[in-house]
Motif scaffolding. Structure first.
Motif, PDB file in Angstrom:
ATOM      1  N   ALA A  38      39.589  43.811  51.705  1.00  0.00           N
ATOM      2  CA  ALA A  38      40.088  44.945  50.920  1.00  0.00           C
ATOM      3  C   ALA A  38      41.499  44.677  50.414  1.00  0.00           C
ATOM      4  O   ALA A  38      41.826  44.969  49.253  1.00  0.00           O
ATOM      5  N   GLU A  39      42.353  44.119  51.285  1.00  0.00           N
ATOM      6  CA  GLU A  39      43.724  43.799  50.864  1.00  0.00           C
ATOM      7  C   GLU A  39      43.724  42.706  49.801  1.00  0.00           C
ATOM      8  O   GLU A  39      44.501  42.764  48.827  1.00  0.00           O
ATOM      9  N   LEU A  40      42.850  41.737  49.966  1.00  0.00           N
ATOM     10  CA  LEU A  40      42.742  40.655  48.978  1.00  0.00           C
ATOM     11  C   LEU A  40      42.295  41.206  47.631  1.00  0.00           C
ATOM     12  O   LEU A  40      42.845  40.856  46.579  1.00  0.00           O
ATOM     13  N   ASP A  41      41.299  42.081  47.664  1.00  0.00           N
ATOM     14  CA  ASP A  41      40.803  42.684  46.416  1.00  0.00           C
ATOM     15  C   ASP A  41      41.897  43.508  45.739  1.00  0.00           C
ATOM     16  O   ASP A  41      42.021  43.500  44.502  1.00  0.00           O
ATOM     17  N   ALA A  42      42.690  44.231  46.560  1.00  0.00           N
ATOM     18  CA  ALA A  42      43.767  45.060  45.999  1.00  0.00           C
ATOM     19  C   ALA A  42      44.812  44.190  45.298  1.00  0.00           C
ATOM     20  O   ALA A  42      45.309  44.528  44.219  1.00  0.00           O
ATOM     21  N   THR A  43      45.148  43.066  45.935  1.00  0.00           N
ATOM     22  CA  THR A  43      46.139  42.167  45.326  1.00  0.00           C
ATOM     23  C   THR A  43      45.602  41.563  44.036  1.00  0.00           C
ATOM     24  O   THR A  43      46.319  41.475  43.024  1.00  0.00           O
ATOM     25  N   ARG A  44      44.346  41.173  44.059  1.00  0.00           N
ATOM     26  CA  ARG A  44      43.747  40.585  42.841  1.00  0.00           C
ATOM     27  C   ARG A  44      43.686  41.626  41.718  1.00  0.00           C
ATOM     28  O   ARG A  44      43.914  41.298  40.547  1.00  0.00           O
ATOM     29  N   ALA A  45      43.390  42.868  42.081  1.00  0.00           N
ATOM     30  CA  ALA A  45      43.353  43.931  41.065  1.00  0.00           C
ATOM     31  C   ALA A  45      44.742  44.162  40.476  1.00  0.00           C
ATOM     32  O   ALA A  45      44.895  44.357  39.262  1.00  0.00           O
ATOM     33  N   ALA A  46      45.758  44.119  41.359  1.00  0.00           N
ATOM     34  CA  ALA A  46      47.138  44.296  40.876  1.00  0.00           C
ATOM     35  C   ALA A  46      47.528  43.161  39.938  1.00  0.00           C
ATOM     36  O   ALA A  46      48.196  43.379  38.920  1.00  0.00           O
ATOM     37  N   MET A  47      47.099  41.942  40.267  1.00  0.00           N
ATOM     38  CA  MET A  47      47.422  40.798  39.403  1.00  0.00           C
ATOM     39  C   MET A  47      46.706  40.907  38.057  1.00  0.00           C
ATOM     40  O   MET A  47      47.262  40.540  37.014  1.00  0.00           O
ATOM     41  N   THR A  48      45.490  41.412  38.097  1.00  0.00           N
ATOM     42  CA  THR A  48      44.765  41.612  36.831  1.00  0.00           C
ATOM     43  C   THR A  48      45.477  42.643  35.965  1.00  0.00           C
ATOM     44  O   THR A  48      45.612  42.479  34.745  1.00  0.00           O
ATOM     45  N   GLU A  49      45.971  43.700  36.611  1.00  0.00           N
ATOM     46  CA  GLU A  49      46.694  44.744  35.880  1.00  0.00           C
ATOM     47  C   GLU A  49      47.989  44.185  35.293  1.00  0.00           C
ATOM     48  O   GLU A  49      48.345  44.470  34.150  1.00  0.00           O
ATOM     49  N   ILE A  50      48.688  43.377  36.098  1.00  0.00           N
ATOM     50  CA  ILE A  50      49.928  42.756  35.623  1.00  0.00           C
ATOM     51  C   ILE A  50      49.650  41.852  34.424  1.00  0.00           C
ATOM     52  O   ILE A  50      50.397  41.844  33.430  1.00  0.00           O
TER      53      ILE A  50
END
Length: 246
Positions: free
Chosen positions: A130-142
């Motif tokens: 879940a934490e990994l997915d959250a970080t990847r989602a944040a990077m996609t948003e960035i």
């Protein structure tokens, strides 16, 4: 010999100065677009996320490795229990039955412990995922924000570049009408002091923003219209017009 130029030729320098000021303003705008600041801040945020991604990926891989080890241990115990149960069904020896039952009891306890560990590790894997997915989602948003800002920046720079080329073309036209010696003096003063020509308006030099004192005003009044004179404060060529207050 003092430089001389007609008042009309001298007045052309004000147009030249205005165009030079415009080019400088455009260059300043290009260097100070808000998108530059936003992209720099975004790059810092992106770098932090990359570090976070590496850390969280490592935590996820460690948890998965531990889960595989636990699953392997469970499989070993279950295989051994299957084997012991088979042997228990096949033997008629009381001694062997007692030994196998004791081992099966120990294996059952071990299996229970391993299943508890397996459940705990599975929860850790899910949390790490879940934490990994959250970080990847944040990077996609960035990345999406960065692409949007880069597009906005490029559009702004293209617009500024168009204005700059237009101003520079006009400058070339105006400069072509200025006598060479007068233009050379303008360029020299502009290179040295930042301003090449200054309008005298109401007794004040627009380049310096300072009013000429009485002595300087008298010297300006005494100069011939085609005398090329310099502003005593800015060192730019002082342009006299009907609004100079002479």
């Amino acid at each position: 010999m003092a430089l001389k130029a007609s008042p009309d030729d001298q007045a052309l320098l004000l147009d030249l100065q205005r165009l030079d000021n415009l080019v400088q303003q455009l260059d300043h705008r290009a260097k100070n677009l808000p998108e530059h600041v936003q992209l720099t801040a975004l790059a810092r945020e992106e770098e932090q996320l990359r570090v976070q991604l590496a850390q969280r990926l490592g935590a996820w891989e460690d948890a998965n490795a531990e889960l595989k080890r636990t699953e392997s241990d469970v499989a070993v115990v279950e295989a051994r229990m299957t084997r012991d149960n088979a042997r228990l069904q096949a033997t008629s020896s009381v001694r062997d039955v007692q030994a196998l039952e004791q081992e099966l009891a120990a294996l059952t306890s071990r299996l229970s412990d391993l299943e508890d560990i397996e459940l705990s590790v599975m929860e850790r894997v899910e949390a790490a995922q879940a934490e990994l997915d959250a970080t990847r989602a944040a990077m996609t948003e960035i990345a999406a924000k960065r692409a949007e800002l880069e597009q906005s920046r490029d559009a702004a720079l293209a617009s500024i570049d168009g204005d700059r080329r237009h101003a520079q073309a006009n400058r070339s036209t105006v400069a072509g009408r200025v006598p060479a010696d007068l233009l050379a003096l303008y360029e020299k003063q502009r290179a040295r002091y930042g301003v090449g020509a200054s309008l005298l308006r109401g007794g004040m030099s627009t380049a310096s923003g300072v009013a000429l004192n009485a002595s300087d005003m008298n010297a300006v009044r005494a100069a011939a219209p085609d005398d090329v004179i310099l502003c005593p404060d800015s060192s730019a060529i002082l342009i006299r017009t009907a609004e100079s207050g002479l």
